[in-house]
Design an enzyme around this catalytic site. Sequence first.
Site, PDB file in Angstrom:
ATOM      1  N   LYS A  45       0.840  -1.063  -0.148  1.00 50.20           N
ATOM      2  CA  LYS A  45       0.071   0.035   0.018  1.00 50.20           C
ATOM      3  C   LYS A  45       0.890   1.224   0.045  1.00 50.20           C
ATOM      4  O   LYS A  45       1.868   1.443   0.713  1.00 50.20           O
ATOM      5  CB  LYS A  45      -0.990  -0.125   1.372  1.00 50.20           C
ATOM      6  CG  LYS A  45      -1.588   1.165   1.388  1.00 50.20           C
ATOM      7  CD  LYS A  45      -2.972   1.137   0.636  1.00 50.20           C
ATOM      8  CE  LYS A  45      -3.587   2.372   0.742  1.00 50.20           C
ATOM      9  NZ  LYS A  45      -3.617   3.437  -0.333  1.00 50.20           N
ATOM     10  N   ASN A 100       5.896   0.891  -1.846  1.00 48.19           N
ATOM     11  CA  ASN A 100       5.383   2.061  -2.741  1.00 48.19           C
ATOM     12  C   ASN A 100       5.421   3.224  -2.026  1.00 48.19           C
ATOM     13  O   ASN A 100       4.835   3.166  -0.967  1.00 48.19           O
ATOM     14  CB  ASN A 100       3.927   1.684  -3.326  1.00 48.19           C
ATOM     15  CG  ASN A 100       3.479   2.473  -4.200  1.00 48.19           C
ATOM     16  OD1 ASN A 100       2.892   3.713  -3.938  1.00 48.19           O
ATOM     17  ND2 ASN A 100       3.202   2.539  -5.500  1.00 48.19           N
ATOM     18  N   CYS A 129      -0.303   9.655  -8.432  1.00 42.58           N
ATOM     19  CA  CYS A 129      -1.555   9.455  -7.837  1.00 42.58           C
ATOM     20  C   CYS A 129      -2.469  10.655  -8.326  1.00 42.58           C
ATOM     21  O   CYS A 129      -2.165  11.931  -8.182  1.00 42.58           O
ATOM     22  CB  CYS A 129      -1.424   9.756  -6.308  1.00 42.58           C
ATOM     23  SG  CYS A 129      -3.225   9.603  -5.522  1.00 42.58           S
ATOM     24  N   LYS A 164       6.860   5.320 -10.441  1.00 41.43           N
ATOM     25  CA  LYS A 164       5.413   4.973 -11.187  1.00 41.43           C
ATOM     26  C   LYS A 164       4.859   6.113 -11.908  1.00 41.43           C
ATOM     27  O   LYS A 164       4.490   7.049 -11.157  1.00 41.43           O
ATOM     28  CB  LYS A 164       4.735   4.260 -10.197  1.00 41.43           C
ATOM     29  CG  LYS A 164       3.261   3.876 -10.361  1.00 41.43           C
ATOM     30  CD  LYS A 164       2.635   3.036  -9.395  1.00 41.43           C
ATOM     31  CE  LYS A 164       1.388   2.732  -9.894  1.00 41.43           C
ATOM     32  NZ  LYS A 164       0.562   1.694  -9.110  1.00 41.43           N
ATOM     33  N   GLY A 216      -9.049  -1.149 -13.970  1.00 40.54           N
ATOM     34  CA  GLY A 216      -9.700  -2.248 -14.522  1.00 40.54           C
ATOM     35  C   GLY A 216      -9.462  -2.381 -16.159  1.00 40.54           C
ATOM     36  O   GLY A 216      -8.806  -1.963 -16.874  1.00 40.54           O
ATOM     37  N   GLY A 242      -2.240  -2.265 -15.263  1.00 42.67           N
ATOM     38  CA  GLY A 242      -3.410  -1.399 -15.854  1.00 42.67           C
ATOM     39  C   GLY A 242      -4.212  -2.404 -16.455  1.00 42.67           C
ATOM     40  O   GLY A 242      -4.262  -2.935 -17.706  1.00 42.67           O
ATOM     41  N   GLY A 243      -5.254  -2.697 -15.845  1.00 38.68           N
ATOM     42  CA  GLY A 243      -6.388  -3.790 -16.142  1.00 38.68           C
ATOM     43  C   GLY A 243      -5.970  -5.344 -16.484  1.00 38.68           C
ATOM     44  O   GLY A 243      -6.798  -6.053 -17.106  1.00 38.68           O
TER      45      GLY A 243
END
Length: 303
Positions: A45, A100, A129, A164, A216, A242-243
């Site tokens: 997290k 992270n 973010c 990231k 998703g 990513g998804g």
Amino acid sequence: MVNLSVCLSGVPLKNPVIPASGTFGFGYEFAAWYDLNCLGAISCKGTTEQPRFGNPTPRIAECVGGMLNSVGLQNPGVEAVIQGELPRLRQVYHGPVIANVSGFSVEEYARTCQQLNDHADLLEVNISCPNVHEGGMSFGTSPEAAAAVTHAVKAVTTKPVYLKLTPNVTDITAIAKACADAGADGISLINTLLGMRIDTRRRRPILANQMGGLSGPAVFPVAVRMVWQVYEAVKLPIIGMGGVSTAADVVELMLAGATAVQVGAANLVEPCACRSIIDTLPAQLEALGVKDINELIGGAHHG
Ligand code: SIN
């Protein structure tokens, strides 16, 4: 036997599948569902220097093919992560741990990464973010700011540093190149795409923060495109995400250029998603005639 092991800047992974930050807590919560030691690594997290309560609710809006989140980096702060969360994870998981890290200034990123350096195998620096008004994505939309964070973190850490990146930019390769030139060891991408939903009865945004990050299956083709572009632009290992929700998605993202792959929103739909992907990966590779998964990395760029 198919070889599934890959290596990220000297960190060996038994396979390329990693639960993505923000979708798997600090990992140990998922030990009730399965033995975490099947995972390639765990990305914990997102952690900031100070504890954060996060954004007001509602923070989640479902959509076709994915979801929006506006969590706002809720976490207990780096001290509590080092003292409580990571030791709890190490009790049930013995593989590579990815810390992270998010921040609100260059100096804060550096301090938090320095604190986590001895407690993680790899640092994933989140400059993407979309849900905080200062810091976060603002560092990932300017090559100069991305370079400044990279440089500051590299100066105070010894572990591999992966930046990231956000997809909410005109040219992701400019940001990736700036990170590479500033000394990054690798790149993680993509974070979420900025989106919005409106409650038609109330005539108001569904999310209290109005906008949030889309993740998703809907974002998968964007991830493939951006991993492809970054692979062509920089000679650094890439953690693609990513998804991703199937072993076939892992193969596709590796062919685009990823060395390892994170699985995010799928964990929220099915807590055992990563284990299922790992279980089905050997058959997927055998069907494609692949004996060593490393053959896939960037494989769609050649010939
Ligand atoms: C959040 O906490 O708002 C999500 C984290 C991120 O998208 O980087």
